[in-house]
Design an enzyme around this catalytic site. Structure first.
Site, short mmCIF file in Angstrom:
data_model
loop_
_atom_site.label_atom_id
_atom_site.label_comp_id
_atom_site.label_asym_id
_atom_site.label_seq_id
_atom_site.Cartn_x
_atom_site.Cartn_y
_atom_site.Cartn_z
CG HIS A 48 -1.99 1.05 1.50
ND1 HIS A 48 -3.15 0.95 2.13
CD2 HIS A 48 -1.90 2.44 0.58
CE1 HIS A 48 -4.02 2.11 1.95
NE2 HIS A 48 -3.19 3.04 1.23
CG HIS A 62 -1.24 6.15 -2.56
ND1 HIS A 62 -2.23 5.95 -3.32
CD2 HIS A 62 -1.44 5.62 -1.43
CE1 HIS A 62 -3.23 5.49 -2.58
NE2 HIS A 62 -2.82 5.25 -1.31
CG HIS A 91 -7.67 3.13 -0.76
ND1 HIS A 91 -6.81 2.56 -1.41
CD2 HIS A 91 -6.79 3.99 0.06
CE1 HIS A 91 -5.66 3.16 -1.61
NE2 HIS A 91 -5.57 3.92 -0.52
CD GLU A 146 -7.71 6.64 4.37
OE1 GLU A 146 -8.15 6.44 3.39
OE2 GLU A 146 -6.53 7.04 4.63
CG ASP A 163 -1.59 5.55 2.65
OD1 ASP A 163 -1.97 5.45 1.51
OD2 ASP A 163 -2.65 5.91 3.60
CG ASP A 164 0.00 8.94 0.40
OD1 ASP A 164 0.17 8.86 -0.76
OD2 ASP A 164 -1.06 8.47 1.22
#
Ligand code: HPA
Ligand code: ZN
Length: 330
Positions: free
Chosen positions: A9, A11, A189, A192, A270-271
């Site tokens: 996961h 991005h 997703h 969340e 994630d980021d």
């Protein structure tokens, strides 16, 4: 040496560090509304998912050429490798680039250049997952799938990201059906910020094989039982959940309860440029804040390879899993 792991996961646009953002801005003659990297970093105080997405999309303005995407992915892969990542399944958001006049070919060929040399340079195997923006229309998602057709050799699956609440999975039924017919794997997703019902819908309507985040499943015991029974992987992102206020503090993260319930959880970043750490940092943070045992950490690493889309190369999966079992904690 770090615990070997897969990142599922991630991005790629969320790996854009302030320094690279300014370097690419200068290279492309793009002006950013921040004086310098310090001022930009001060903007990394988020109140929810949308407040993050606003900055995430804004900074994408600096990504224009194949070289930019190759440099972005190279920088991520180097950092990931340094934190024990052996395999990465990388999300990208084609619609966010197409909307700025950057074609999907530029994105995929640029990322692909870095991915092609990743095993040799970084020792990291890779796959690409194309995400649809759920706050854009279903028609736009279908057009994006159509535009991706010349590049499907490089894309293992589709995902669904961006603003969750108010954009239930059912909106994307047709495009997920079309993606499945093309032989693409499906993730989404869900849970969340959105309710547990969105997780159920992602499974039932979209045929999602993994749920990204999935945190809010814990509010529905029937759903937890189903996810456990069907061994549906959840790609949990602890530091992201704190930064986007899905949980108040890391010490209160439900990850231990999720593992105790028998859920197949993985830990991901994630980021990472925006949320304060890469995947190894996330492992470290949950170990410290949640007191996870070494066997729990090994379970998380094992789960990451079990949940990965390495079905075409079971030999490789077995090799990675053997590395996890052989790892000695220091
Ligand atoms: N959630 C939804 N969309 C996203 C995220 C996320 O954490 N990161 C990038 N796009
Ligand atoms: Zn995400």
């Amino acid at each position: 040496m770090s615990l070997p792991k897969a990142e599922l996961h991630l991005h790629i646009e969320g790996t854009l560090e302030p320094e690279l953002a300014f370097a690419l801005a200068a290279r492309n003659g793009v002006s950013l509304p921040y004086a310098d990297t310090d001022e930009l970093r001060k903007a990394y105080l988020f109140s929810d998912l949308q407040s993050f997405l606003n900055l995430y999309y804004e900074l994408m303005a600096v990504l224009r050429t194949e070289d930019d995407f190759a440099d972005l992915a190279d920088a991520y892969l180097a950092r990931a490798a340094a934190q024990g990542v052996r395999h990465a399944e990388i999300f990208f958001d084609p619609q966010a680039h197409i909307a700025r006049g950057v074609g999907i070919g530029t994105v995929v060929e640029g990322l692909g250049r870095a991915l092609d040399r990743s095993e040799a340079v970084h020792g990291v195997s890779t796959q690409l997952i194309m995400c649809f923006l759920r706050d854009e229309s279903a028609e736009s998602a279908m057009e994006t799938l159509e535009a991706a057709k010349p590049y499907l050799g490089r894309i293992v699956g589709v995902g669904l990201d961006s603003a969750e609440v108010g954009h239930p999975p059912v909106k994307f039924r047709e495009v997920y059906e079309a993606a499945a017919a093309l032989g693409l794997r499906r993730v989404a997703h869900a849970g969340e910020e959105g309710p547990p019902a969105y997780i159920v819908e992602a499974l039932d309507v979209l045929g999602a094989e993994r749920i990204d985040h999935g945190l809010r499943c814990m509010e529905d015991s029937e759903l937890v039982a189903r996810l456990v029974r069907d061994r549906v992987p959840l790609t949990v992102c602890p530091m992201s959940n704190v930064r986007l206020r899905a949980v108040d503090i890391l010490e209160e993260h439900p990850l231990p309860a999720m593992l105790d319930a028998g859920l197949l959880c993985t830990v991901n970043s994630d980021d990472p440029a925006y949320f304060g750490g890469y995947v190894g940092d996330n492992f470290h943070a949950v170990r410290e804040a949640l007191g996870l045992s070494q066997e729990r950490l090994r379970e998380l690493a094992r789960n990451s390879f079990v949940a990965s889309f390495l079905d075409h190369d079971e030999e490789r999966r077995a090799r990675y899993l053997a590395e996890v079992e052989a790892y000695e904690f220091s």
